[in-house]
Write a protein that holds these residues in place. Structure first.
Motif, mmCIF file in Angstrom:
data_model
loop_
_atom_site.group_PDB
_atom_site.id
_atom_site.type_symbol
_atom_site.label_atom_id
_atom_site.label_comp_id
_atom_site.label_asym_id
_atom_site.label_seq_id
_atom_site.Cartn_x
_atom_site.Cartn_y
_atom_site.Cartn_z
ATOM 1 N N ILE A 1 0.834 -1.205 0.000
ATOM 2 C CA ILE A 1 0.000 0.000 0.000
ATOM 3 C C ILE A 1 0.872 1.259 0.000
ATOM 4 O O ILE A 1 0.627 2.196 -0.751
ATOM 5 C CB ILE A 1 -0.939 0.013 1.237
ATOM 6 C CG1 ILE A 1 -1.881 -1.184 1.224
ATOM 7 C CG2 ILE A 1 -1.709 1.330 1.330
ATOM 8 C CD1 ILE A 1 -2.818 -1.254 0.048
ATOM 9 N N ASP A 2 1.902 1.278 0.826
ATOM 10 C CA ASP A 2 2.701 2.494 1.025
ATOM 11 C C ASP A 2 3.937 2.601 0.143
ATOM 12 O O ASP A 2 4.450 3.705 -0.043
ATOM 13 C CB ASP A 2 3.138 2.597 2.490
ATOM 14 C CG ASP A 2 1.949 2.713 3.439
ATOM 15 O OD1 ASP A 2 0.902 3.251 3.017
ATOM 16 O OD2 ASP A 2 2.061 2.264 4.595
ATOM 17 N N HIS A 3 4.452 1.472 -0.355
ATOM 18 C CA HIS A 3 5.756 1.511 -1.027
ATOM 19 C C HIS A 3 5.802 0.668 -2.300
ATOM 20 O O HIS A 3 6.834 0.069 -2.612
ATOM 21 C CB HIS A 3 6.847 1.014 -0.061
ATOM 22 C CG HIS A 3 6.861 1.753 1.235
ATOM 23 N ND1 HIS A 3 7.315 3.044 1.343
ATOM 24 C CD2 HIS A 3 6.450 1.387 2.469
ATOM 25 C CE1 HIS A 3 7.200 3.446 2.604
ATOM 26 N NE2 HIS A 3 6.667 2.461 3.303
ATOM 27 N N LEU A 4 4.726 0.627 -3.048
ATOM 28 C CA LEU A 4 4.675 -0.229 -4.229
ATOM 29 C C LEU A 4 5.761 0.126 -5.247
ATOM 30 O O LEU A 4 6.383 -0.771 -5.820
ATOM 31 C CB LEU A 4 3.295 -0.183 -4.887
ATOM 32 C CG LEU A 4 3.108 -1.091 -6.096
ATOM 33 C CD1 LEU A 4 3.386 -2.549 -5.741
ATOM 34 C CD2 LEU A 4 1.719 -0.932 -6.683
ATOM 35 N N GLU A 5 6.010 1.390 -5.461
ATOM 36 C CA GLU A 5 7.026 1.778 -6.446
ATOM 37 C C GLU A 5 8.413 1.289 -6.027
ATOM 38 O O GLU A 5 9.192 0.822 -6.863
ATOM 39 C CB GLU A 5 7.022 3.291 -6.671
ATOM 40 C CG GLU A 5 5.766 3.784 -7.365
ATOM 41 C CD GLU A 5 5.461 3.049 -8.667
ATOM 42 O OE1 GLU A 5 6.380 2.885 -9.502
ATOM 43 O OE2 GLU A 5 4.300 2.637 -8.857
ATOM 44 N N ALA A 6 8.725 1.367 -4.746
ATOM 45 C CA ALA A 6 10.019 0.861 -4.260
ATOM 46 C C ALA A 6 10.091 -0.654 -4.420
ATOM 47 O O ALA A 6 11.145 -1.198 -4.798
ATOM 48 C CB ALA A 6 10.228 1.256 -2.799
ATOM 49 N N LEU B 1 -5.136 -7.784 0.597
ATOM 50 C CA LEU B 1 -5.205 -6.857 -0.531
ATOM 51 C C LEU B 1 -6.527 -7.006 -1.282
ATOM 52 O O LEU B 1 -7.144 -6.007 -1.676
ATOM 53 C CB LEU B 1 -4.017 -7.072 -1.477
ATOM 54 C CG LEU B 1 -2.656 -6.619 -0.950
ATOM 55 C CD1 LEU B 1 -1.545 -7.084 -1.885
ATOM 56 C CD2 LEU B 1 -2.614 -5.108 -0.766
ATOM 57 N N GLU B 2 -6.975 -8.251 -1.466
ATOM 58 C CA GLU B 2 -8.261 -8.473 -2.135
ATOM 59 C C GLU B 2 -9.400 -7.870 -1.327
ATOM 60 O O GLU B 2 -10.297 -7.229 -1.875
ATOM 61 C CB GLU B 2 -8.492 -9.965 -2.368
ATOM 62 C CG GLU B 2 -7.601 -10.526 -3.450
ATOM 63 C CD GLU B 2 -7.650 -12.048 -3.559
ATOM 64 O OE1 GLU B 2 -8.312 -12.711 -2.728
ATOM 65 O OE2 GLU B 2 -7.008 -12.579 -4.487
ATOM 66 N N MET C 1 -8.312 5.532 -1.402
ATOM 67 C CA MET C 1 -6.889 5.333 -1.693
ATOM 68 C C MET C 1 -6.491 3.880 -1.416
ATOM 69 O O MET C 1 -5.779 3.266 -2.215
ATOM 70 C CB MET C 1 -6.030 6.289 -0.853
ATOM 71 C CG MET C 1 -4.529 6.208 -1.119
ATOM 72 S SD MET C 1 -3.587 4.941 -0.212
ATOM 73 C CE MET C 1 -3.866 5.373 1.486
ATOM 74 N N LEU C 2 -6.948 3.316 -0.311
ATOM 75 C CA LEU C 2 -6.644 1.921 0.016
ATOM 76 C C LEU C 2 -7.191 0.979 -1.056
ATOM 77 O O LEU C 2 -6.500 0.050 -1.481
ATOM 78 C CB LEU C 2 -7.227 1.529 1.373
ATOM 79 C CG LEU C 2 -6.518 2.062 2.607
ATOM 80 C CD1 LEU C 2 -7.291 1.674 3.866
ATOM 81 C CD2 LEU C 2 -5.098 1.542 2.676
ATOM 82 N N ARG C 3 -8.431 1.226 -1.488
ATOM 83 C CA ARG C 3 -9.016 0.387 -2.537
ATOM 84 C C ARG C 3 -8.187 0.451 -3.812
ATOM 85 O O ARG C 3 -7.857 -0.574 -4.405
ATOM 86 C CB ARG C 3 -10.457 0.828 -2.843
ATOM 87 C CG ARG C 3 -11.493 0.212 -1.951
ATOM 88 C CD ARG C 3 -12.901 0.429 -2.465
ATOM 89 N NE ARG C 3 -13.224 1.830 -2.700
ATOM 90 C CZ ARG C 3 -13.634 2.678 -1.762
ATOM 91 N NH1 ARG C 3 -13.772 2.266 -0.516
ATOM 92 N NH2 ARG C 3 -13.919 3.923 -2.060
#
Length: 99
Positions: free
Chosen positions: A36-41, A63-64, A81-83
Motif C-alpha cells: 500500500i505504502d511503497h509499491l514503487e520501491a 489486498l483483495e 486510496m486503500l481500494r
C-alpha cells in the motif's frame, strides 16, 4: 600461569584478529502495508533481480479485501486510496512470474 596465558591470548586476538559479519538477505517477504505504502520501491527491488520476493497468502487475501472494501468510514478519501492501491498492487503481483 593459565590466567596469564589467557590474558596474552586475548591481547593477541584483540590486536590482530577482526571479524566482520555481513548479513545479505536473498529473500524478502512482503506485507500488506508495504504494497500500500511503497509499491514503487517494491517494483524497483523486483526489477533489480537482487532479491527473491515472496507474498504470503494472507497478504493476497488482505489486498483483495481492501480492494473490495465498501464499508462506511470517517475518512472516505483514505478508504478510496486503500481500494485503489490494493487493486494496483494485486494487478502487479498477478502479472509477475511465479519464480
Amino acid at each position: 600461569q593459565t590466567e596469564q596465558a589467557r590474558r596474552a591470548q586475548r591481547e593477541i586476538l584483540d590486536a590482530h584478529v577482526r571479524t566482520t559479519l555481513e548479513i545479505r538477505p536473498k529473500i524478502l517477504v512482503l506485507d500488506t502495508n508495504g504494497f500500500i505504502d511503497h509499491l514503487e520501491a517494491i517494483k524497483e527491488v523486483a526489477k533489480s533481480g537482487e532479491f527473491q520476493l515472496r507474498v504470503p497468502v494472507i497478504v493476497m487475501g488482505e489486498l483483495e479485501g481492501l480492494g473490495k472494501g465498501r464499508e462506511q468510514t470517517e475518512r472516505p478519501e483514505h478508504a478510496a486510496m486503500l481500494r485503489e492501491m490494493s487493486k494496483v498492487a494485486l494487478s502487479w503481483i498477478k502479472d509477475k512470474p511465479q519464480d
